[in-house]
Scaffold this active site. Sequence first.
Site, PDB file in Angstrom:
ATOM      1  N   LYS A   1       6.044  38.393  -4.246  1.00 12.95           N
ATOM      2  CA  LYS A   1       5.478  38.205  -5.602  1.00 12.95           C
ATOM      3  C   LYS A   1       6.156  39.114  -6.628  1.00 12.95           C
ATOM      4  CE  LYS A   1       1.416  35.725  -4.304  1.00 12.95           C
ATOM      5  NZ  LYS A   1      -0.010  35.654  -4.008  1.00 12.95           N
TER       6      LYS A   1
ATOM      7  N   ARG B   1      -0.576  36.745   4.268  1.00 12.89           N
ATOM      8  CA  ARG B   1       0.064  35.439   4.024  1.00 12.89           C
ATOM      9  C   ARG B   1       1.498  35.712   3.606  1.00 12.89           C
ATOM     10  NH1 ARG B   1       1.272  32.135  -0.180  1.00 12.89           N
ATOM     11  NH2 ARG B   1       0.914  29.898   0.068  1.00 12.89           N
TER      12      ARG B   1
END
Length: 281
Positions: A226, A260
Amino acid sequence: MGAEPLVWRARGVEWEVRRTLVMGVLNVTPDSFSDGGRFHDEREAVGRGLQIAEEGADLLDVGGESTRPGSQSVPAEEEWRRIGGVIEAVHRHSAIPISVDTRKPEVARRAIASGAAIVNDVTGLRDPAMAKLVAESGAGAVIMHMRGEPATMQADPRYADVVAEVTAFLAQQLESAVAAGVPREAIVLDPGIGFGKTPAHNEDLLRGLPGIRGLGRPVLVGVSRKSFLATVHPKGDTRRLEASLAAAGFAILQGADIVRVHDVVETVRYVRMLDGLLGRG
Ligand code: HH2
């Protein structure tokens, strides 16, 4: 990390969450932020799904709609066209439990009928039809916090106290899912790193994970690749592997049970070592 391990139960799957679970990401989309277009072809997507299973992931998260900042929603038919065959084929050839990353009850319903065991809903089961579907199907559910919609969520996110607000939302959605008939043991909670949050909000949430874990359900965290991790990587390095591992490790130390991730091989090795040092597993 209490004395009694938490149980996570989905259709045909049950985990006593002692060691960290690794959820491998398979985005069957043309536009996902880090792997968009790579697995858009069905055969390649199935191959990558089976590879993720072989690499040691505990579950496989299949998504057909990007939720990256600025992304637009795709119609349910198109989303299903992307993932339907992939879920069916992976389910036929592998025992890995599959979650479907969708906010649409219609897509989730078809995914469950094709073998998915878990619904990963970035809108936190806010749609009563989604909660009803999860309750009736016996699927597991990930309740994630998102502020706003992907198209606009990063415009100017503001919170008086991000940890308190996200924790309160997750507590409320947990109770309303239970009231709708979803067993508590089917649910895991996710603060939604990057979904309507600044880098400072993301860091505060990772530091605040013990409070979310205090709600009594396993916690899932998605930090992999991210953008808030970009500061320590050269521009153009969108894999952000070392920062992803550092953030995942920190999340685990703060109480995360499930991570994840896109980079399954590296993360499985990393969490096995960390779990071993922590005496878990
Ligand atoms: N992050 C993304 C998508 N789904 N689901 C949960 N539960 N938690 C997350 O943090 C999360 C998620 C975004 O990452 P990715 O799937 O790689 O990108 P895209 O949404 O562009 O497909």
